[in-house]
Structure formats: structure tokens, C-alpha cells
Write an enzyme that holds these catalytic residues in place. Structure first.
Site, mmCIF file in Angstrom:
data_model
loop_
_atom_site.group_PDB
_atom_site.id
_atom_site.type_symbol
_atom_site.label_atom_id
_atom_site.label_comp_id
_atom_site.label_asym_id
_atom_site.label_seq_id
_atom_site.Cartn_x
_atom_site.Cartn_y
_atom_site.Cartn_z
ATOM 1 C CG ASN A 175 3.670 0.391 2.318
ATOM 2 O OD1 ASN A 175 3.281 -0.577 1.673
ATOM 3 N ND2 ASN A 175 4.726 1.101 1.971
ATOM 4 C CB CYS A 226 -0.910 0.018 1.227
ATOM 5 S SG CYS A 226 -1.856 -1.503 1.472
ATOM 6 C CG LEU A 272 -1.632 -4.337 -4.044
ATOM 7 C CD1 LEU A 272 -2.448 -4.315 -5.335
ATOM 8 C CD2 LEU A 272 -0.138 -4.417 -4.354
ATOM 9 N N GLY A 312 14.879 -12.934 -4.064
ATOM 10 C CA GLY A 312 16.052 -13.366 -3.307
ATOM 11 C C GLY A 312 16.820 -12.217 -2.682
#
Length: 625
Positions: free
Chosen positions: A74, A2, A50, A370
Site C-alpha cells: 500500500n 491501495c 488503486l 504540504g
């Protein structure tokens, strides 16, 4: 994933709602699924969402039971299920099933110690209306960004610099000392930004803005590598333990209510993450994403496919491999990407990273990466160089090294690309002339010290001032690892991942940056990380049967692009335009035009490779336009 923001008017004036909407629009890509506001006089919170967990009920800001405390988050809190159960047993009532709400009730239960109970990647803001204070917290590794502006009238924060720029009346004055650091590192290290009044909340820190408007920051996690006791486990036992920790971290990072995949390159780190994810049974196939390039010097497609074929034979679920060859020389993509950064950022691998994220977003909303393995397990070639040259220091005095190796470095031509053997030898010989801290800078910096002095019209601080404390306290390799974990990782690598992914509304998670993995890596002796010319020794050993033979000893390529050739061809015209007619030379008067012209002329004629210097200056122009 977010975007969050907030405003506290110290002068008591009311925050205008239209400003919140403008800030929200700037961060739309970070949270395309919705927006939420809290506005009460001089206090305001903003959230762009999101949706990843609790798709229907996780809208923010979230309030506690009586509405006196609000939170915006977030990121992701991976231990939210267990933490929620614990808090409910203590009498807390939850309104949602989202991971974010547990942080709110953790604050109610534990006060300012609450970040210690959170595991994940996050920045968050809590507005306590009862006590009239604001709390900001950032995760331990700095996976998510938070910028804040402070003057006598206003305190404001946001996930993106450009959101702060939508607030009228804020003063954005260039910080020339920080700009000098940018020219050295190609990013803004520590809490600095390109602007004097804007800072970054440091990883592992909690900031409290109290009722009197005073800012107090403190670490809630002792992240200094030197503070951790060296493990008593032998190498084999430590390898087994690392396997368990990484596998468990991957399992927790796979929790989502949306489609999820993994990045799969030609390297060891992403292959290990993909392997661990593929071993967790699921009815859903594991989506693996890889991109390739037409230039063979930068293409890992063949190795990525070999890695996929290997893990597919060992997987406990179906594995699907998505591959795409891309042409990352479209300059307009770079212009848009860097302008959204809000401040200069000169790691050119942001472009291919963005293209990978864009490709993955066609299929999934979350991807595992990664990131973090190189900093934690001694993965960079510069660590080997510093260890080898450190031993040479014991044999030759500095005066002789400077003369002997300096002459040898000057004899080697400078025209080849940065990935050629000649270029690597030239960097190594130059590094051999330096002290430990200077050596690190000679390897990572695009400009030599004299070049910067000739280029800049402003005074430069001592180059080694920022990093010298690390090299005073620890041996050179350990000092370089510490500096990278605390600066290069959060201010370069994780910035790249955040900006590249959020531009396409993709959440990227890094299992290597789980707290348990980090703390275990911090306890490892150097010999467990590097032995001879082998890097990431213990990580490779822990997963030795999980990747193609020889992958752990391959030379690290990185995720680069052929800047040297592009500046002579496809990007030649915009390079001239931006650098010679841009703000750095003209409007701000920061750089000497004749020196910039010389860099361009020597590079385009093929007499030298100045691609990193030119890109660093270009990134400044694209971010500041």
C-alpha cells in the site's frame, strides 16, 4: 494507493475465502480498480488496488521468479526506477513495471535490511513461503497505516481497523488506558489503539513473524531527532540546500501514470509545494485545488487565490486553479467518515480535508499536500508559546506562576470560540502555570486533568507518562517537536489525510516527508526554525521569492470548522442523541451522564466553549456505533 490485509492462522486451521472477500469489500474505496488474493491453508494475503503506476500490469500479490515469495504493498516507492535497475543488474527478473515489485526483489537481495533501500510512503507485507515467515514494514514517517491483531490462535493485519473486524472470533476489548490517552490527545498515540489486542506498526519499523509464530519488531531507521548531528552549514547555505531538497522531492512525487494535482490553501506549506511543482516543465497543466467556507473566520479563499496568482507568474507550465465554496455542516458526511475510521479520532479538520479531497478527485487521482512542514520546521504556535513561557520559568518559581497566571486565566471568560483572541490568551495563561510537559498538554488537550477525572468512570494513568521521556531528554521546544513528529504527525495529521483521501479513492503525497528532507530538518538548530516570533524561518527563507509578500508571517489558521456554533444550531440534536444515549454513557458505562449533560448545557447556553470536549466524545460515539 491501495489496501492490504493478511491472516496467519497459528492454530493451523484454513483461512476461509469468504472472509477475505468481506475484508476486501470493507476496503473497496482504498482500491476500487481491482482485488487480488493469495490463499493456502492457514496463510492468506489480500490486496485492493488503486492504479497509479503500471496501470495494466501491476496487480498484486506479486510473486518472485519461482513463486516462493509474495508481496502486497500500500503506497508508492519513489526510487523504484533506480532500485529496479540496480536489482536487474544483480540478476533479478521483473514481471511488472510497477514500483511495488522492486521491494520484493530488494528483500531477496538484502534480506531483512530491505526497507533501508526503499524511499517513499508505504506499508507492505512479504510472505516468505520457503522460510515460513511474514515481514511487515512501514515507511519512516508513518504516512500509511497498518493495524495488526494478535492472539494465540491468529495473527492478522490490515490497512483499516474495520477490515479486521470482519474476521470471526477476534476479541475486541476496549483498552481503557489508551482511551484515557485519547481523551488527552484526541488520537491514539504510539502503537496503541482503542482495543487491547490491536496495535499499529510504528513508523520506520520492520516486524517479522517467524516460523514459530513469534513477533519481533525493530527500527530500520533511526528517527529520533536527538540522534542527528547538527548541521555545520550557515543559515544561508542551509536555506539553499533545503530549496534543492524540497524541489527534488516534489519532482519525484510527481511521477504517476494518472492525472495529478496539488492542494493550494492560504498557507505557506502548500504554496511552496505548488510553486515547486509549477516550476517543473510539463505539457500537462498543473491542477491546483482549494476550498472555501462561508464563515470568514475559517475561510482562506482570498489568500489562496493570491497565492495562485503569484505562482502563476513564475510557473514553467500552465497552472489551473479550481476553487469551490463548501458547506461542511452536513452531519451525515461526518457520520460516515468517522465510522469508517474504525476507532475514535477527534481531529475535526478531517471533515474539510475530506471535502477538499472529494473536490480534487473530480479531476485527478493523485494530489500533493504540504503535510509535515509544521512538525519539521517549527510551524506550530505552541512551539513559540513553550519557548516564551520557558524563559518565564527562569524568572518566576512554579508556585508563583501557578497562583498568578491561574487567577488571571480564571478571570477571562470561556464563552468565545477557540479562535478568538480571548481564547488564545486564556490557553496561554493556563499554560504559564504548568511545568514543561504539563504545558504542552494544557495547550493541546481538550480536557483539563480535573475535568477528565470527573467525567470518567475508569481509572486514568498519569497524563504526562507517555511524553515525559522526551521532556526529560531535551529542552521543551525540541521535546515538543520530537513528540509531534513521532506521535501527532503519524497518529493525527497523517491519519486524517489517509482516511479523508481514501474515502474517495484519492492518493495524497507529502513531499516534505521525503527521507532526505526529514533528515536535513532534523539536523537544523532551533534558531534556523524560529527567530523572535517568526516560525518556519528557514523554509520561508529558502523559498522567499516564491510566494506573496507577508505570507510567511501570517498567523496560522489551520483547516478548521466552526464547531462551537454548529453544536448550538445544526448539530445540536445529534449531539444530544449520541452523547446522552450512546455507548460511552450507557452500554460501556465509561462516562458520567451528569458531567456530559453539564458540558452540553454550558456550551449550548453560551456560557462556555466546550466544543473540543464535545467533539472528542462525539467522535468516540461515531467510531464505535
Amino acid at each position: 494507493m491501495c489496501g492490504i490485509a493478511g491472516i496467519i492462522r497459528r492454530d493451523g486451521l484454513a483461512v476461509e475465502e469468504r472472509i477475505l472477500h468481506e475484508m476486501s469489500e470493507v476496503m473497496r474505496d482504498r482500491g476500487p480498480d481491482g482485488e487480488g488474493f493469495f490463499l493456502r491453508g492457514p496463510l492468506a494475503l489480500l490486496h485492493r488496488r488503486l492504479s497509479i503506476i503500471d496501470l495494466e500490469g501491476g496487480a498484486q500479490p506479486i510473486a518472485n521468479e519461482d513463486g516462493s515469495i509474495l508481496i502486497v504493498v500500500n503506497g508508492e516507492i519513489y526510487n523504484y526506477a533506480g532500485l529496479t535497475a540496480s536489482l536487474m543488474s544483480k540478476g533479478h527478473r521483473f514481471r511488472t513495471h510497477s514500483d511495488s515489485e522492486c521491494a520484493l526483489h530488494a528483500y531477496e537481495e538484502y534480506g531483512e535490511r530491505f526497507p533501508e533501500f526503499l524511499e517513499g510512503m508505504f506499508v507492505l507485507a512479504i510472505l516468505d513461503l520457503r522460510k515460513n515467515k511474514l515481514l511487515l514494514a512501514r515507511d519512516r514517517a508513518g504516512q500509511k497505516p497498518l493495524f495488526y491483531y494478535s492472539d494465540s490462535r491468529i495473527f492478522a493485519f490490515a490497512s483499516e481497523m474495520n477490515a479486521l473486524k470482519r474476521i470471526p472470533g477476534l476479541q475486541f476489548e476496549l483498552d481503557l488506558e489508551a482511551l484515557g490517552a485519547y481523551l488527552t490527545y484526541m488520537y491514539y498515540p504510539g502503537g496503541s489503539t482503542v482495543y487491547r489486542n490491536v496495535r499499529k506498526l510504528l513508523p520506520g519499523c520492520l516486524m517479522v513473524l517467524d516460523s514459530g509464530g513469534q513477533e519481533v519488531s525493530r527500527e530500520y531507521w533511526p528517527g529520533n531527532l536527538g540522534e542527528w548531528e547538527v548541521t555545520s552549514l550557515d543559515f544561508e547555505s542551509a536555506s539553499d540546500r533545503l530549496y534543492e531538497l524540497v524541489t527534488e522531492s516534489v519532482r519525484t512525487h510527481l511521477i504517476a501514470d494518472v492525472p495529478l494535482g496539488v492542494f493550494l490553501s492560504g498557507g505557506l506549506d502548500s504554496t511552496i509545494i505548488a510553486y515547486a511543482a509549477s516550476r517543473i516543465p510539463s505539457p500537462s497543466p498543473l491542477q491546483c485545488f482549494s476550498i472555501g467556507f462561508e464563515d470568514p473566520a475559517y475561510d482562506e479563499s482570498a489568500q489562496a487565490r493570491e497565492n495562485y496568482e503569484c505562482l502563476r507568474t513564475m510557473a514553467s507550465r500552465k497552472v489551473v486553479f479550481h476553487h469551490k465554496t463548501v458547506r461542511p455542516d452536513e452531519f451525515s458526511v461526518l457520520e460516515k467518515l468517522l465510522s469508517h475510521c474504525g476507532e475514535p479520532y477527534a481531529d475535526s479538520s478531517i471533515l474539510p480535508t475530506h471535502l477538499l479531497c472529494r473536490f480534487a478527485r473530480e479531476h485527478v487521482t493523485v494530489a500533493l499536500s504540504g503535510d509535515g512542514a509544521d512538525e519539521l520546521f517549527g510551524g506550530y504556535e505552541r512551539y513559540l508559546a513553550m519557548r516564551t513561557l520557558g524563559r518565564l520559568d527562569e524568572l518566576l518559581p512554579e508556585s508563583r506562576r501557578r497562583k498568578l497566571f491561574g487567577l488571571a486565566a480564571k478571570l477571562l471568560p470561556s464563552a468565545g470560540g477557540e479562535r478568538t483572541a480571548l481564547a488564545r490568551w486564556k490557553r496561554l495563561l493556563t499554560a504559564a502555570t504548568c511545568s514543561a510537559s504539563e504545558r504542552y498538554l494544557s495547550i493541546v488537550s481538550p480536557f483539563a486533568r480535573d475535568e477528565k477525572r470527573k467525567l470518567c468512570r475508569f481509572d486514568l494513568s498519569p497524563e504526562t507518562a507517555l511524553m515525559q521521556p522526551w521532556f526529560d531528554a531535551f529542552p521543551s521546544v525540541r521535546a515538543a517537536e520530537q513528540f509531534d513528529f513521532h506521535n501527532y504527525l503519524p497518529d493525527d495529521i497523517l491519519v486524517k489525510t489517509d482516511r479523508a483521501s481514501m474515502a474517495v479513492s484519492l492518493e495524497v503525497r507529502a513531499p516534505f516527508l521525503d527521507r532526505a528532507v526529514i533528515e536535513f530538518a532534523m539536523s537544523l538548530p532551533e534558531s534556523y526554525q524560529m527567530l523572535g516570533m517568526r516560525r518556519k524561518r528557514i523554509l520561508a527563507e529558502a523559498f522567499r521569492d516564491c510566494y506573496p509578500e507577508g505570507l510567511d508571517t501570517m498567523r496560522k489558521r489551520g483547516f478548521g470548522i466552526p464547531l462551537a456554533s454548529w453544536f448550538r444550531t445544526a448539530w445540536n440534536a445529534p449531539l444530544h442523541s449520541y452523547l446522552l444515549d450512546g455507548k460511552g454513557v450507557h452500554e460501556f458505562g465509561l462516562f458520567r451522564r451528569d458531567i456530559v449533560e453539564r458540558f452540553i448545557r454550558e456550551h449550548c447556553s453560551g456560557r462556555a466553549d466546550h466544543s473540543k470536549k464535545l467533539y472528542t466524545l462525539l467522535a468516540f460515539e461515531l467510531a464505535m456505533k
